[in-house]
Design an enzyme around this catalytic site. Structure first.
Site, PDB file in Angstrom:
ATOM      1  N   ASP A 164      20.853  -6.024 -28.519  1.00 45.66           N
ATOM      2  CA  ASP A 164      20.529  -4.777 -27.819  1.00 45.66           C
ATOM      3  C   ASP A 164      21.792  -3.925 -27.691  1.00 45.66           C
ATOM      4  O   ASP A 164      22.909  -4.413 -27.811  1.00 45.66           O
ATOM      5  CB  ASP A 164      19.955  -5.071 -26.427  1.00 45.66           C
ATOM      6  CG  ASP A 164      20.871  -5.941 -25.582  1.00 45.66           C
ATOM      7  OD1 ASP A 164      21.494  -6.861 -26.153  1.00 45.66           O
ATOM      8  OD2 ASP A 164      20.962  -5.722 -24.361  1.00 45.66           O
ATOM      9  N   GLU A 165      21.574  -2.644 -27.437  1.00 43.55           N
ATOM     10  CA  GLU A 165      22.624  -1.710 -27.056  1.00 43.55           C
ATOM     11  C   GLU A 165      23.860  -1.728 -27.957  1.00 43.55           C
ATOM     12  O   GLU A 165      24.982  -1.826 -27.484  1.00 43.55           O
ATOM     13  CB  GLU A 165      23.009  -1.954 -25.590  1.00 43.55           C
ATOM     14  CG  GLU A 165      21.796  -1.791 -24.674  1.00 43.55           C
ATOM     15  CD  GLU A 165      22.104  -1.828 -23.175  1.00 43.55           C
ATOM     16  OE1 GLU A 165      23.061  -2.513 -22.787  1.00 43.55           O
ATOM     17  OE2 GLU A 165      21.369  -1.166 -22.416  1.00 43.55           O
ATOM     18  N   ALA A 166      23.615  -1.605 -29.265  1.00 44.60           N
ATOM     19  CA  ALA A 166      24.738  -1.472 -30.203  1.00 44.60           C
ATOM     20  C   ALA A 166      25.119   0.004 -30.265  1.00 44.60           C
ATOM     21  O   ALA A 166      24.639   0.746 -31.111  1.00 44.60           O
ATOM     22  CB  ALA A 166      24.334  -1.994 -31.575  1.00 44.60           C
TER      23      ALA A 166
END
Ligand SMILES: *[C@@H]1O[C@H](CO)[C@@H](O)[C@H](O)[C@H]1NC(C)=O
Ligand SMILES: *[C@@H]1O[C@H](CO)[C@@H](O)[C@H](O)[C@H]1NC(C)=O
Ligand SMILES: *[C@@H]1O[C@H](CO)[C@@H](O)[C@H](O)[C@H]1NC(C)=O
Ligand SMILES: *[C@@H]1O[C@H](CO)[C@@H](O)[C@H](O)[C@H]1NC(C)=O
Length: 501
Positions: A164-166
């Site tokens: 997540d959240e790259a």
């Protein structure tokens, strides 16, 4: 009794058939305030008693990694024997255990270190790994395999590879070199290729283990790209959202997109740690609303998939490795209990209410209002810490509510009064007494907090909690109390002006 009063957020507003999730997995986030081993096991027992079917263990830096990673693991990291005893306990309880290891972003715990700074996607931010660099893949596969080597001693049907959240991609030198050559300058291709390599490694090494990942990178990806990199075969997406308006935040088109590529999908809700990065008292309501919405999403979109019967109920201890502590386990047991019921049954019936009372070790006369307010006398693991945090919140709120004190502060104890040590004692003596009373109570609460935390957390946790949430309040009162005392020693003041420029 629990059912005599219905909390408004639980009231049924839509007529839905009873259905709900078959598999509810409770997230253990070891990024902050990891539980001591004994407490960890007690939590597992309670989680099982509350009807959860499994746990998602996000070990982060608490896993006893060996080799190069051993240099940078948490100094409080569990030993391998401890991990095994935890997993063994979970297995005995019949809980499904899913390990989570981050393989793309949220790798702060590794990338923050000097040794690994060269593997950052953006050298300024220790979040995302430079996936164009083969050394990153090596590091990530090493961590995944070390974790799985221990977990695979037990049934491990799933592993969660995060992703997540790259927020930064295609920035590091290795990426910029490889992007035009291998990925048509398309960063999503590069991410998918990376995730494919990770997934194939896991699938080949551990054929019995299926792979879960957060849906971030998948939700808006072209179908052909998902297919080209075989992610439709390799992974199961976990759609996560912690808000209370999922119809808006998870649009029908997103679910359609998911269903074109994936036969199975999981949900991701929250019972704590998603209501403000520095909130340490669980407000319950936003989580109830969120899980209620998740129940309804399942109703709505189940038919799009062959399988949509699992949900991970997350419990964040921090927003990321660097963030402050948010609601910890002790303040969130009731939230977990009630939300697990919401996810499976939507409303609280007598049988589930009794299960909560039993699993949380509450007196039979406990009411829902007491549970929601935290004024119950339940004796679940960590209840002393919950009591101490509750007392602190009450004390602080009571002081903040004391309008007469603040009115006098506004008139006679501003910064200038304290700096000049000059004010009218007639107005400040009484508030000086209020400071003293509050400080005295605060001493008791702080001491209770310390004792309670010491039982369940490692020593750094109480220091951090006190530093961020208690000491600023304490120090301000102390400073004000001392100012009043100093002013009280004065008998006369010369003519104004008092500021010497
Ligand atoms: C998977 O990765 C590990 C760690 O790098 C490596 O030792 C192993 O050979 C890899 N397995 C396969 C099938 O590629
Ligand atoms: C990729 O970007 C570079 C630099 O902007 C450009 O020269 C190259 O033609 C691009 N390649 C592709 C396949 O689009
Ligand atoms: C659905 O996928 C398409 C690409 O195939 C994308 O453009 C669109 O934004 C996606 N919709 C949502 C809501 O994610
Ligand atoms: C603080 O004030 C609010 C609003 O008047 C009230 O609802 C609450 O009970 C008060 N809390 C305390 C601890 O005094």
């Amino acid at each position: 009794m629990l059912l005599q009063r219905t909390i408004f957020v639980l009231a049924l507003t839509v007529n839905v058939a009873l259905c709900g999730y078959q598999r509810s997995i409770v997230h253990f986030d070891m990024k902050g305030a990891p539980p001591k081993v004994a407490y960890f096991k007690q939590l597992l027992s309670t989680v099982s008693g509350l009807g959860a079917t499994g746990v998602l263990l996000e070990w982060e830096d608490m896993f006893p990694y060996q080799g190069d990673l051993a240099r940078i693991i948490n100094k409080n990291a569990y030993t391998e024997d401890e991990v095994i005893s935890i997993l063994d306990h979970a297995q005995q309880l019949g809980l499904e255990v899913i390990p989570l290891v981050q393989t793309l972003a949220h790798m702060e715990w590794i990338l923050k270190n000097e040794e690994y700074a060269v593997l950052r996607e953006d050298e300024r931010y220790p979040m995302v790994a430079c996936i164009g660099d083969p050394q990153s893949l090596e590091l990530i596969l090493d961590s995944v395999n070390q974790l799985m080597r221990v977990h695979s001693k037990f049934n491990t049907n799933y592993i969660h590879i995060g992703a997540d959240e790259a927020f930064q991609v295609g920035i590091c030198e290795a990426d910029r070199l490889i992007l035009p050559i291998k990925y048509e300058n398309n960063t999503l291709r590069m991410i998918f290729d990376h995730l494919k390599k990770v997934s194939i490694n896991v699938t080949e090494e551990f054929p019995a283990t299926k792979i879960l990942m957060w849906y971030d990178e998948l939700k808006s990806a072209p179908l052909e790209l998902i297919k080209e990199y075989s992610l439709d075969d390799l992974v199961i997406p976990v759609v996560w959202k912690y808000t209370s308006n999922l119809d808006n935040d998870l649009p029908p088109e997103m679910w359609k997109n998911m269903s074109y590529s994936f036969k199975e999908v999981w949900g991701g809700s929250a019972f704590k740690g998603a209501d403000g990065a520095s909130r340490y008292w669980n407000r319950l309501k936003p989580y109830i609303l969120n899980n209620k919405e998740w129940y309804l999403q399942n109703e709505k979109y189940k038919s799009h998939f062959t399988t949509f019967d699992s949900i991970i109920i997350t419990g964040w201890q921090r927003y990321d490795h660097f963030a402050s502590l948010c609601e910890l386990w002790p303040t969130s047991m009731v939230s977990l209990a009630l939300n697990l019921i919401v996810l499976t049954k939507f409303h609280i019936d007598t049988a589930s209410a009794e299960q909560v009372i039993q699993a949380l070790n509450c007196p039979p006369s406990t009411t829902l209002d007491q549970l929601v307010a935290g004024s119950d006398r339940c004796r679940y693991p960590g209840y002393r810490a919950r009591d101490a945090i509750r007392d602190y919140v009450q004390l602080k709120t009571f002081f903040e509510n004391s309008t007469w004190v603040h009115n006098r502060e506004n008139g006679w104890l501003q910064s200038s009064h304290m700096r000049l040590a000059a004010s009218n004692p007639y107005y400040i003596d009484a508030i000086g007494k209020a400071y003293e009373r509050t400080l005295k109570k605060l001493d008791t609460v702080s001491s209770n907090l310390r004792t309670a935390y010491t039982e369940i957390f490692y020593p750094d946790v109480i220091e951090e909690f006190m530093t961020d949430y208690v000491n600023p309040f304490y120090d301000d009162l102390q400073k004000r109390k001392e100012a009043v005392q100093t002013i009280d020693t004065k008998r006369s003041y010369g003519p104004r002006p008092w500021f010497r420029l």
